[in-house]
Design a protein around this motif. Structure first.
Motif, PDB file in Angstrom:
ATOM      1  N   SER A 119      71.744  64.371  25.501  1.00  0.00           N
ATOM      2  CA  SER A 119      72.403  64.290  26.810  1.00  0.00           C
ATOM      3  C   SER A 119      72.408  65.644  27.519  1.00  0.00           C
ATOM      4  CB  SER A 119      73.840  63.790  26.629  1.00  0.00           C
ATOM      5  OG  SER A 119      74.503  64.561  25.640  1.00  0.00           O
ATOM      6  N   LEU A 120      72.019  66.710  26.836  1.00  0.00           N
ATOM      7  CA  LEU A 120      72.024  68.050  27.440  1.00  0.00           C
ATOM      8  C   LEU A 120      70.622  68.463  27.864  1.00  0.00           C
ATOM      9  CD1 LEU A 120      74.314  69.917  24.855  1.00  0.00           C
ATOM     10  CD2 LEU A 120      74.976  68.992  27.075  1.00  0.00           C
ATOM     11  N   GLY A 121      70.536  69.032  29.059  1.00  0.00           N
ATOM     12  CA  GLY A 121      69.265  69.571  29.529  1.00  0.00           C
ATOM     13  C   GLY A 121      69.370  71.080  29.684  1.00  0.00           C
ATOM     14  N   PRO A 123      69.783  72.994  32.306  1.00  0.00           N
ATOM     15  CA  PRO A 123      70.904  73.516  33.118  1.00  0.00           C
ATOM     16  C   PRO A 123      72.224  73.514  32.334  1.00  0.00           C
ATOM     17  CG  PRO A 123      69.633  71.887  34.352  1.00  0.00           C
ATOM     18  CD  PRO A 123      69.135  71.840  32.949  1.00  0.00           C
ATOM     19  N   ASP A 124      72.428  72.498  31.496  1.00  0.00           N
ATOM     20  CA  ASP A 124      73.669  72.449  30.701  1.00  0.00           C
ATOM     21  C   ASP A 124      73.706  73.608  29.716  1.00  0.00           C
ATOM     22  OD1 ASP A 124      74.631  69.760  31.613  1.00  0.00           O
ATOM     23  OD2 ASP A 124      72.700  69.177  30.755  1.00  0.00           O
ATOM     24  N   LEU A 125      72.556  73.874  29.085  1.00  0.00           N
ATOM     25  CA  LEU A 125      72.509  74.972  28.109  1.00  0.00           C
ATOM     26  C   LEU A 125      72.715  76.309  28.821  1.00  0.00           C
ATOM     27  CD1 LEU A 125      69.664  74.030  25.588  1.00  0.00           C
ATOM     28  CD2 LEU A 125      72.091  73.503  25.504  1.00  0.00           C
ATOM     29  N   GLU A 127      74.452  76.889  31.413  1.00  0.00           N
ATOM     30  CA  GLU A 127      75.880  77.006  31.708  1.00  0.00           C
ATOM     31  C   GLU A 127      76.654  77.554  30.495  1.00  0.00           C
ATOM     32  OE1 GLU A 127      77.679  73.822  34.699  1.00  0.00           O
ATOM     33  OE2 GLU A 127      77.683  73.155  32.623  1.00  0.00           O
ATOM     34  N   MET A 128      76.117  77.277  29.313  1.00  0.00           N
ATOM     35  CA  MET A 128      76.777  77.747  28.086  1.00  0.00           C
ATOM     36  C   MET A 128      76.162  79.050  27.589  1.00  0.00           C
ATOM     37  SD  MET A 128      77.402  74.189  26.026  1.00  0.00           S
ATOM     38  CE  MET A 128      76.007  73.174  26.414  1.00  0.00           C
ATOM     39  N   VAL A 134      64.780  74.098  26.195  1.00  0.00           N
ATOM     40  CA  VAL A 134      65.602  73.319  25.259  1.00  0.00           C
ATOM     41  C   VAL A 134      64.907  73.260  23.899  1.00  0.00           C
ATOM     42  CG1 VAL A 134      66.565  71.031  24.779  1.00  0.00           C
ATOM     43  CG2 VAL A 134      66.625  71.938  27.109  1.00  0.00           C
TER      44      VAL A 134
END
Ligand code: C5P
Length: 229
Positions: A119-121, A123-125, A127-128, A134
Motif C-alpha cells: 500500500s506504500l509508494g 511518496p509515502d516512503l 514522507e518518512m 521502493v
C-alpha cells in the motif's frame, strides 16, 4: 491438492471461515488467517476454524524485540506453520522473533518478514525520510530480515527475480497479489497469474477473493491448485 497454494480466509465471521476452510483445505497447502479474524475470535476462534489444517497466521508483528518475542511465544500453542513480522522492526526484533519460534524445534513456525507494504509508494516512503526507489528499500529490509533469522519474505511477484538474484533459492518467498486470468483485480494492481508467479519462483502463492468470492470456493481452489501442479 497443491501445497504451493495458500487460500486467504479474509472474513471476521467465524461460521463463514469454518465453512470456507472446510471447502478449500483439501486443495491447498495452507489457509491464511489474518489480523481481522484473529482480533475478532482469538486463539479459540483460530482453533475452531482451522482444526487440523495448517495455518499461515498473518499478524505482521512489529514492536520492541522483547514484546515481539513474547507475542511469538504466546502463539506457539497454536503451532501456525507460517507467521509474519515486519522487517521494519529491525535486526534485533527479527532475531528475537526467530529465537522465540525456534523453541518448537522442527515443528516451529517459519518466520516470514514483510518488507515495504504494497500500500506504500515512493511518496509515502519519502514522507518518512526514505528516499530512492521502493525496490531498493525492499532489498534493504529483506537483507535485515534474512540475515537475522527470518526464513523468508512476503513479496510481490514482481520482486521475486530481484530477491532470488540477491538472496538465492533457499529463502521462502510467499506471494500475494495473484489473479487467475479472467478474475477481478479488486484493489490489487500489479498482479500475476498463479502460473506466472510459480514460474517466476514463488514457493507459495496467496489467493483470497478469487477463491472466497467464487460461487464454489472449493472448485475455484481446486482449479488454481491444478493450474500450478
Ligand atoms: O483477495 P486477495 O487475493 O487480494 O487477498 C490477498 C491476501 O494477501 C489478503 O489477505 C491480503 O491482506 C494479503 N496481502 C496482500 N499484499 C501484501 C501482503 C498481504 O495482498 N503485500
Amino acid at each position: 491438492m497443491n501445497r504451493k497454494l495458500i487460500a486467504a480466509i479474509d472474513t471476521p465471521d467465524l461460521a463463514r471461515a469454518r465453512d470456507l476452510i472446510a471447502q478449500v483445505a483439501p486443495h491447498c497447502g495452507l489457509v491464511k488467517l489474518g489480523l481481522e479474524f484473529f482480533l475478532h475470535h482469538g486463539p479459540m476462534g483460530y482453533r475452531r476454524a482451522a482444526e487440523g489444517v495448517p495455518v499461515f497466521l498473518d499478524l505482521k508483528l512489529h514492536d520492541i524485540p522483547n514484546t515481539v518475542a513474547g507475542g511469538v511465544r504466546a502463539l506457539l500453542d497454536l503451532a501456525p506453520k507460517l507467521l509474519t513480522i515486519h522487517a521494519q522492526g529491525g535486526a534485533r526484533m527479527v532475531a528475537a522473533a526467530a529465537e522465540a519460534a525456534a523453541q518448537l524445534g522442527p515443528e516451529r513456525p517459519k518466520i516470514l518478514a514483510v518488507t515495504v507494504l504494497t500500500s506504500l509508494g515512493a511518496p509515502d516512503l519519502a514522507e518518512m525520510g526514505v528516499t530512492g526507489e521502493v525496490s531498493a528499500q525492499v532489498l534493504r529490509l529483506a537483507r535485515v530480515a534474512l540475515e537475522n533469522g527470518a526464513d523468508g519474505l512476503v513479496c510481490s511477484a514482481h520482486e521475486i527475480a530481484a530477491l532470488r538474484a540477491e538472496f538465492g533459492a533457499r529463502r521462502l518467498l510467499v506471494v500475494p497479489g495473484i489473479r487467475p486470468t479472467g478474475t477481478a483485480l479488486g484493489d490489487q494492481t500489479r498482479v500475476m497469474t498463479p502460473e506466472e508467479a510459480v514460474a517466476a519462483g514463488a514457493d507459495y502463492i496467496v489467493v483470497g477473493r478469487p477463491i472466497t468470492g467464487a460461487p464454489d470456493p472449493g472448485r475455484a481452489a481446486a482449479e488454481i491448485a491444478a493450474s500450478v501442479a
